[in-house]
Design a protein around this motif. Structure first.
Motif, PDB file in Angstrom:
ATOM      1  N   UNK A 206       0.793  -1.228   0.000  1.00  0.00           N
ATOM      2  CA  UNK A 206       0.000   0.000   0.000  1.00  0.00           C
ATOM      3  C   UNK A 206       0.821   1.271   0.000  1.00  0.00           C
ATOM      4  N   UNK A 207       2.160   1.175  -0.032  1.00  0.00           N
ATOM      5  CA  UNK A 207       2.977   2.400  -0.054  1.00  0.00           C
ATOM      6  C   UNK A 207       3.910   2.466  -1.258  1.00  0.00           C
ATOM      7  N   UNK A 208       4.073   1.378  -1.981  1.00  0.00           N
ATOM      8  CA  UNK A 208       4.992   1.398  -3.126  1.00  0.00           C
ATOM      9  C   UNK A 208       4.556   2.456  -4.134  1.00  0.00           C
ATOM     10  N   UNK A 209       5.465   3.195  -4.742  1.00  0.00           N
ATOM     11  CA  UNK A 209       6.917   2.982  -4.731  1.00  0.00           C
ATOM     12  C   UNK A 209       7.657   3.707  -3.610  1.00  0.00           C
ATOM     13  N   UNK A 210       6.925   4.241  -2.639  1.00  0.00           N
ATOM     14  CA  UNK A 210       7.569   4.991  -1.574  1.00  0.00           C
ATOM     15  C   UNK A 210       7.985   4.091  -0.414  1.00  0.00           C
ATOM     16  N   UNK A 211       8.918   4.588   0.389  1.00  0.00           N
ATOM     17  CA  UNK A 211       9.394   3.857   1.557  1.00  0.00           C
ATOM     18  C   UNK A 211       8.472   4.078   2.753  1.00  0.00           C
ATOM     19  N   UNK A 212       8.738   3.352   3.820  1.00  0.00           N
ATOM     20  CA  UNK A 212       7.874   3.391   5.006  1.00  0.00           C
ATOM     21  C   UNK A 212       8.674   3.803   6.239  1.00  0.00           C
ATOM     22  N   UNK A 213       8.088   4.701   7.033  1.00  0.00           N
ATOM     23  CA  UNK A 213       8.668   5.079   8.317  1.00  0.00           C
ATOM     24  C   UNK A 213       7.571   4.993   9.379  1.00  0.00           C
ATOM     25  N   UNK A 214       7.915   4.401  10.522  1.00  0.00           N
ATOM     26  CA  UNK A 214       6.998   4.328  11.658  1.00  0.00           C
ATOM     27  C   UNK A 214       7.436   5.378  12.674  1.00  0.00           C
ATOM     28  N   UNK A 215       6.560   6.309  12.995  1.00  0.00           N
ATOM     29  CA  UNK A 215       6.840   7.340  13.987  1.00  0.00           C
ATOM     30  C   UNK A 215       6.151   6.934  15.287  1.00  0.00           C
ATOM     31  N   UNK A 216       6.918   6.896  16.372  1.00  0.00           N
ATOM     32  CA  UNK A 216       6.392   6.389  17.644  1.00  0.00           C
ATOM     33  C   UNK A 216       6.433   7.458  18.727  1.00  0.00           C
ATOM     34  N   UNK A 235       7.613  13.450   3.664  1.00  0.00           N
ATOM     35  CA  UNK A 235       6.880  12.444   4.432  1.00  0.00           C
ATOM     36  C   UNK A 235       5.388  12.593   4.128  1.00  0.00           C
ATOM     37  N   UNK A 236       4.706  11.451   3.897  1.00  0.00           N
ATOM     38  CA  UNK A 236       3.320  11.479   3.439  1.00  0.00           C
ATOM     39  C   UNK A 236       2.417  10.630   4.335  1.00  0.00           C
ATOM     40  N   UNK A 237       1.165  11.048   4.452  1.00  0.00           N
ATOM     41  CA  UNK A 237       0.132  10.156   4.981  1.00  0.00           C
ATOM     42  C   UNK A 237      -0.340   9.295   3.812  1.00  0.00           C
ATOM     43  N   UNK A 238      -0.873   8.113   4.136  1.00  0.00           N
ATOM     44  CA  UNK A 238      -1.269   7.159   3.100  1.00  0.00           C
ATOM     45  C   UNK A 238      -2.740   6.798   3.282  1.00  0.00           C
ATOM     46  N   UNK A 239      -3.481   6.834   2.210  1.00  0.00           N
ATOM     47  CA  UNK A 239      -4.885   6.385   2.245  1.00  0.00           C
ATOM     48  C   UNK A 239      -5.161   5.554   1.002  1.00  0.00           C
ATOM     49  N   UNK A 247      -1.245   9.617  -1.660  1.00  0.00           N
ATOM     50  CA  UNK A 247      -0.237  10.151  -0.749  1.00  0.00           C
ATOM     51  C   UNK A 247      -0.468  11.651  -0.578  1.00  0.00           C
ATOM     52  N   UNK A 248      -0.546  12.075   0.672  1.00  0.00           N
ATOM     53  CA  UNK A 248      -0.715  13.494   0.961  1.00  0.00           C
ATOM     54  C   UNK A 248       0.505  13.970   1.742  1.00  0.00           C
ATOM     55  N   UNK A 249       1.162  15.019   1.245  1.00  0.00           N
ATOM     56  CA  UNK A 249       2.375  15.524   1.887  1.00  0.00           C
ATOM     57  C   UNK A 249       2.072  15.981   3.311  1.00  0.00           C
TER      58      UNK A 249
END
Length: 257
Positions: A206-216, A235-239, A247-249
């Motif tokens: 659900x995020x390709x081609x972008x990478x993933x970061x988990x913010x805790x 960095x984007x939110x994903x829906x 992807x929303x910036x």
């Protein structure tokens, strides 16, 4: 008569002492041979990371763009016996066994499965049994430090991609300076204290081609996407709706040199 008894006594003591030395020598030889047979070679002892994977990520400035990941990103060999191999995979760390086939070649096994073959030199290559892929590892530490859940690899990955200082260009809850450390902490973003980069296939759904970061943070963990453009971290939110990913910036950060 007393002299003969003394001589016989001395002979008995000498014989018993010699027998004791012989038993000790045999036991020592057996231990030495078994130790040599099962002990991990000093060349392997320590922590190794999959440098080939990291080099591919650095070249593309992305994990997702590499499109393939090794079975293990970090392997640690403890000074001792063959069941003290710790392998960090995509999700967790496993205890493995190492079986010597011949000089410079070992089988890495778990339970009854052979997972692949290690070929040893100053670097070593690991050939995965299930995929046939070959990955090159380099030693980063000569001492085994326990089950660290791949911290050495994570630090290297963080340094390659986003560790550093930034100033905000766009976004909310951002202070004047944001710092991503290579250890996984973050400063300057309200509500968040840690981050982790994805390096496994599952979290890219659900995020390709972008990478993933988990913010805790203390109250929540947020799953976001990101990409790098020159010195800018986006960095984007994903829906998702049906099969469409949007992807929303969310944050736009400029790296401070």
């Amino acid at each position: 008569m007393h002299v003969h008894k003394t001589v016989r006594g001395n002979r008995l003591k000498i014989a018993l002492f010699s027998l004791g030395l012989f038993i000790v020598a045999i036991a020592g030889l057996y231990y030495f041979l078994s130790f040599k047979k099962t002990h991990i070679t000093p060349t392997l002892e320590g922590t190794w990371i999959c440098q080939q994977f990291l080099d591919s990520i650095a070249a593309k400035r992305s994990v997702a763009a590499v499109k393939v990941s090794p079975m293990f990103v970090q392997i640690s060999f403890k000074k001792g016996w063959t069941d003290s191999v710790m392998c960090t995979g995509i999700a967790s760390t496993y205890r493995m066994q190492l079986i010597k086939q011949k000089k410079g070649k070992y089988l890495l096994t778990r339970f009854t499965d052979t997972l692949g073959t290690i070929k040893l030199k100053k670097i070593f290559s690991f050939e995965e049994k299930w995929s046939g892929m070959k990955w090159t590892y380099i030693k980063v530490d000569s001492v085994f430090k326990g089950m660290d859940q791949g911290k050495v690899f994570h630090r290297s990955l963080n340094r390659i991609l986003i560790a550093g200082k930034y100033q905000p260009l766009k976004g909310t809850s951002l202070l004047k300076e944001i710092v991503f450390s290579d250890s996984g902490s973050v400063e300057g973003i309200k509500g968040f204290a840690k981050y982790k980069l994805c390096y496994g296939k599952d979290c890219f759904r659900g995020t390709l081609p972008k990478d993933v970061i988990f913010m805790e943070g203390s109250k929540r963990t947020v799953h976001l996407a990101f990409d790098l453009a020159a010195d800018t971290l986006n960095v984007y939110t994903v829906s998702r709706s049906d099969t469409v990913t949007q992807f929303k910036l969310y944050w736009k950060l400029l790296r401070i040199k």
